[in-house]
Design a protein around this motif. Sequence first.
Motif, PDB file in Angstrom:
ATOM      1  N   SER A   1       0.840  -1.190   0.000  1.00  0.00           N
ATOM      2  CA  SER A   1       0.000   0.000   0.000  1.00  0.00           C
ATOM      3  C   SER A   1       0.883   1.252   0.000  1.00  0.00           C
ATOM      4  O   SER A   1       1.839   1.329   0.780  1.00  0.00           O
ATOM      5  CB  SER A   1      -0.904   0.012   1.229  1.00  0.00           C
ATOM      6  OG  SER A   1      -1.566   1.261   1.343  1.00  0.00           O
ATOM      7  N   PRO A   2       0.592   2.230  -0.846  1.00  0.00           N
ATOM      8  CA  PRO A   2       1.418   3.448  -0.856  1.00  0.00           C
ATOM      9  C   PRO A   2       1.204   4.328   0.373  1.00  0.00           C
ATOM     10  O   PRO A   2       2.029   5.183   0.671  1.00  0.00           O
ATOM     11  CB  PRO A   2       0.965   4.164  -2.133  1.00  0.00           C
ATOM     12  CG  PRO A   2      -0.397   3.647  -2.421  1.00  0.00           C
ATOM     13  CD  PRO A   2      -0.438   2.249  -1.863  1.00  0.00           C
ATOM     14  N   THR A   3       0.118   4.082   1.107  1.00  0.00           N
ATOM     15  CA  THR A   3      -0.180   4.937   2.254  1.00  0.00           C
ATOM     16  C   THR A   3       0.020   4.262   3.604  1.00  0.00           C
ATOM     17  O   THR A   3       0.113   4.935   4.607  1.00  0.00           O
ATOM     18  CB  THR A   3      -1.644   5.441   2.171  1.00  0.00           C
ATOM     19  OG1 THR A   3      -2.522   4.305   2.123  1.00  0.00           O
ATOM     20  CG2 THR A   3      -1.833   6.305   0.934  1.00  0.00           C
ATOM     21  N   ASP A   4       0.064   2.938   3.630  1.00  0.00           N
ATOM     22  CA  ASP A   4       0.182   2.218   4.892  1.00  0.00           C
ATOM     23  C   ASP A   4       1.102   1.018   4.686  1.00  0.00           C
ATOM     24  O   ASP A   4       0.720   0.031   4.062  1.00  0.00           O
ATOM     25  CB  ASP A   4      -1.200   1.763   5.362  1.00  0.00           C
ATOM     26  CG  ASP A   4      -1.170   1.056   6.714  1.00  0.00           C
ATOM     27  OD1 ASP A   4      -0.078   0.678   7.192  1.00  0.00           O
ATOM     28  OD2 ASP A   4      -2.260   0.868   7.291  1.00  0.00           O
ATOM     29  N   LYS A   5       2.309   1.085   5.225  1.00  0.00           N
ATOM     30  CA  LYS A   5       3.320   0.048   4.990  1.00  0.00           C
ATOM     31  C   LYS A   5       2.973  -1.294   5.621  1.00  0.00           C
ATOM     32  O   LYS A   5       3.621  -2.290   5.349  1.00  0.00           O
ATOM     33  CB  LYS A   5       4.682   0.526   5.473  1.00  0.00           C
ATOM     34  CG  LYS A   5       5.197   1.682   4.672  1.00  0.00           C
ATOM     35  CD  LYS A   5       6.552   2.132   5.132  1.00  0.00           C
ATOM     36  CE  LYS A   5       6.956   3.330   4.294  1.00  0.00           C
ATOM     37  NZ  LYS A   5       8.243   3.825   4.594  1.00  0.00           N
ATOM     38  N   THR A   6       1.951  -1.343   6.435  1.00  0.00           N
ATOM     39  CA  THR A   6       1.559  -2.610   7.049  1.00  0.00           C
ATOM     40  C   THR A   6       0.464  -3.316   6.257  1.00  0.00           C
ATOM     41  O   THR A   6       0.028  -4.385   6.643  1.00  0.00           O
ATOM     42  CB  THR A   6       1.059  -2.379   8.491  1.00  0.00           C
ATOM     43  OG1 THR A   6      -0.131  -1.588   8.453  1.00  0.00           O
ATOM     44  CG2 THR A   6       2.127  -1.692   9.335  1.00  0.00           C
ATOM     45  N   ARG A   7       0.016  -2.704   5.154  1.00  0.00           N
ATOM     46  CA  ARG A   7      -1.084  -3.273   4.361  1.00  0.00           C
ATOM     47  C   ARG A   7      -0.652  -3.497   2.919  1.00  0.00           C
ATOM     48  O   ARG A   7       0.358  -2.972   2.474  1.00  0.00           O
ATOM     49  CB  ARG A   7      -2.277  -2.321   4.397  1.00  0.00           C
ATOM     50  CG  ARG A   7      -2.799  -2.100   5.811  1.00  0.00           C
ATOM     51  CD  ARG A   7      -3.986  -1.222   5.793  1.00  0.00           C
ATOM     52  NE  ARG A   7      -4.984  -1.864   4.930  1.00  0.00           N
ATOM     53  CZ  ARG A   7      -6.275  -1.731   5.076  1.00  0.00           C
ATOM     54  NH1 ARG A   7      -6.749  -1.005   6.027  1.00  0.00           N
ATOM     55  NH2 ARG A   7      -7.115  -2.335   4.254  1.00  0.00           N
TER      56      ARG A   7
END
Length: 133
Positions: free
Chosen positions: A16-22
């Motif tokens: 995910s470009p906005t959430d590195k855990t997703r």
Amino acid sequence: MNTEVDASVRVTVLPSPTDKTRTDVMMAVSDPVRDTGRPPLRVRTVQYERDLPRLKHMATLGLTFHCLEARNAGFDDVLFAGRDGSLSEGSAWNIAFWDGTQIVWPDGPHLAGITMKLLRDGLRELGVPDTSR
């Protein structure tokens, strides 16, 4: 009502470009590819080695460029050779050869994809030997 329908499906999993855990998942679904005979591919061989060839990833600029160049020159696709001249793979496909007794897979850097694994497993189950060289 029968809801089962054959299809060709491509699934791409990206960070995910906005959430590195997703992760983000993209799916493309189309009609199945017909299982019909086709003439042999006419390929242009070029010297090219993909970045991290053993991993499936989104860095496809080089292979796409070489594929388009080959098509513009009248070929169907491109076959990659390493700096040492050893063959590795096509733009989006693996290659293998029959030497009269066994299947020979190139041992140059390549992505051993799902289709390659399925073919190897199926051929071994049928007793067809294979090697890499």
